[in-house]
Design an enzyme around this catalytic site. Structure first.
Site, mmCIF file in Angstrom:
data_model
loop_
_atom_site.group_PDB
_atom_site.id
_atom_site.type_symbol
_atom_site.label_atom_id
_atom_site.label_comp_id
_atom_site.label_asym_id
_atom_site.label_seq_id
_atom_site.Cartn_x
_atom_site.Cartn_y
_atom_site.Cartn_z
ATOM 1 N N ASP A 91 0.839 -1.191 0.000
ATOM 2 C CA ASP A 91 0.000 0.000 0.000
ATOM 3 C C ASP A 91 0.879 1.248 0.000
ATOM 4 O O ASP A 91 2.004 1.235 0.502
ATOM 5 C CB ASP A 91 -0.943 0.004 1.204
ATOM 6 C CG ASP A 91 -0.231 -0.200 2.536
ATOM 7 O OD1 ASP A 91 0.535 -1.181 2.651
ATOM 8 O OD2 ASP A 91 -0.429 0.627 3.454
ATOM 9 N N GLU A 156 -0.165 -0.764 6.089
ATOM 10 C CA GLU A 156 0.820 -0.039 6.896
ATOM 11 C C GLU A 156 0.548 1.457 6.918
ATOM 12 O O GLU A 156 0.754 2.122 7.947
ATOM 13 C CB GLU A 156 2.222 -0.325 6.355
ATOM 14 C CG GLU A 156 3.360 0.114 7.270
ATOM 15 C CD GLU A 156 3.863 1.527 6.974
ATOM 16 O OE1 GLU A 156 4.768 1.993 7.696
ATOM 17 O OE2 GLU A 156 3.357 2.170 6.029
ATOM 18 N N GLU A 157 0.063 2.010 5.814
ATOM 19 C CA GLU A 157 -0.132 3.459 5.736
ATOM 20 C C GLU A 157 -1.246 3.957 6.648
ATOM 21 O O GLU A 157 -1.286 5.146 6.988
ATOM 22 C CB GLU A 157 -0.429 3.877 4.288
ATOM 23 C CG GLU A 157 0.711 3.635 3.306
ATOM 24 C CD GLU A 157 1.895 4.553 3.541
ATOM 25 O OE1 GLU A 157 1.794 5.467 4.365
ATOM 26 O OE2 GLU A 157 2.934 4.351 2.887
#
Length: 427
Positions: A91, A156-157
């Site tokens: 991502d 993760e973002e």
């Protein structure tokens, strides 16, 4: 230098176009997060790439449309040799319609010095370099002695811990290498936790009652939740200043343990005294701390402040900490971790860096956070090392230095070449 390794490193340069094509393929998938739920095709590409190198694939949905992929290559002597996790996320940071991009964000634009495209620095460049290094070793017939797990995660973002789910599935190793943005420095990181603090009145008063609540003889026992939250904010600032005096950590500038009052929500209408107010805070903490202890310290400080107030002492603040998603729950946790300089794998990485870059590697602490904390939280020695400058992560016209990608890929080849032959002894 080993002649076989020398030939492999030369091959990285000779086949740079293949490396750039791999990165270009990854960038072409618009895996923006938010909105997220859009990584299935990118993850299928990664899975196919790993399968072509004889990795077996395990995959599961973290959320619909956002699968986690773990490729595993069984070592030739797994009981006698060290295992490794290579971790990265597909991502990429969100984009705004108003952003002025000079280069198409989902097409890699390659110039003499730079590569442009969303995610090249954070962190599809690291993913491409690690995958390409594995590909070269596989084609050369150089196979690992211990098990290798390649974790391609999502979320993760926005604090959706795809990496945490890998640990929950039982994936462990003697070392975890997170190939996220670190400008090719060996890094640990501080931690981050978000939380909501809420002050709430059991009674809602009309605005006309305000005089009776704040002036002598008014006789109404009530308060504005917004005004009482001001006391909580002031107390947080006091605690933050106290931390800056008594707490420190190697690799961080003084005062890096912070409490940011990021978002405030309160009140219902101008005709009413605010009966509820919530504050969303972001807390950065040092690797010597654990987020559960940090939470306890903040709560105790705010409770003591509230107990000194005539109204708050009977209407204590409420807390909600962390969360599994900034999208779904408005909350996240990124645990901290330090790097063990004496770990044999870290030393091997440092030696590989020096071989390629012809200079000793810099050890530092990342000023931001990655999924590495979840690997460390699972008890795995963890290191952050990847291409890309932090200033380019999330930036308009995001870029990665072309030479740095090449050097990183060579470093991965040299590191993996040595790691594949490591016996399982020592730390």
């Amino acid at each position: 230098m080993d002649e076989r390794l020398s030939l492999l490193l030369h091959e990285v340069e000779e086949r740079e176009n293949e490396l750039l094509k791999l990165l270009s393929d990854l960038v072409a998938f618009p895996t923006l997060s938010p909105p997220a739920r859009n990584t299935s095709k990118a993850q299928a590409y990664v899975a196919n790439t790993l399968q072509a190198m004889d990795f077996t694939i395990d995959t599961w949905d973290l959320y619909p449309g956002d699968p986690v992929v773990v490729g595993t290559k069984q070592g030739q002597h797994p009981d006698q040799s060290k295992s490794l996790i290579i971790n990265g996320h597909v991502d990429v940071a969100a984009m705004e319609e108003s952003e002025k991009w000079e280069y198409p964000p989902f097409d890699c634009t390659v110039t003499k010095e730079n590569i442009y495209g969303r995610g090249v620095a954070d962190m599809k460049g690291g993913m491409a370099g690690a995958l390409f290094a594995l590909k070269l070793l596989h084609k050369a017939g150089i196979e690992p002695a211990g098990n290798i797990h390649f974790q391609s995660v999502v979320g993760e973002e926005v604090g959706e811990a795809g990496t945490k789910s890998c640990g929950e599935k039982g994936y462990m190793a003697d070392l975890a290498l997170v190939v996220d943005t670190s400008d090719c420095q060996i890094q640990g990181q501080g931690g981050v936790i978000t939380g909501w603090i809420t002050v709430e009145s059991p009674t809602t008063f009309h605005d006309a009652n305000r005089r009776s609540m704040i002036h002598a003889g008014g006789g109404v026992y009530g308060a504005s939740a917004i005004e009482k939250m001001m006391k909580m904010i002031s107390a947080l600032q006091e605690l933050e200043r106290h931390w800056s005096v008594i707490k420190s950590s190697p690799g961080f500038p003084p005062g890096s343990m912070t409490i940011n009052p990021a978002v405030i929500e309160g009140g219902r209408h101008p005709a009413f005294v605010a009966d509820r107010c919530s504050l969303w805070i972001t807390v950065h903490y040092y690797p010597e701390e654990h987020y559960e202890d940090v939470i306890q310290e903040i709560e105790e400080h705010l409770f003591q402040t509230a107990k000194a107030d005539p109204w708050l002492k009977n209407h204590l603040p409420q807390f909600s900490w962390g969360g599994t998603s900034m999208i779904e729950e408005k909350g996240e946790i990124f645990p901290a971790f330090s790097v063990d300089h004496n770990h044999s794998g870290v030393q091997s990485l440092a030696q590989a860096h020096q071989l390629i870059h012809q200079t000793t590697v810099d050890y530092s602490m990342s000023p931001t956070v990655t999924d590495g904390g979840w690997l460390a939280e699972a008890g795995i020695p963890t290191v952050l090392y990847g291409p890309g400058k932090l200033a380019q992560a999330h930036a308009v016209n995001e870029s990665l230095e072309r030479n740095q990608l090449l050097q990183f890929t060579k470093t991965m080849v040299a590191f993996l070449y040595e790691w594949f032959q490591q016996p399982k002894r020592g730390g």
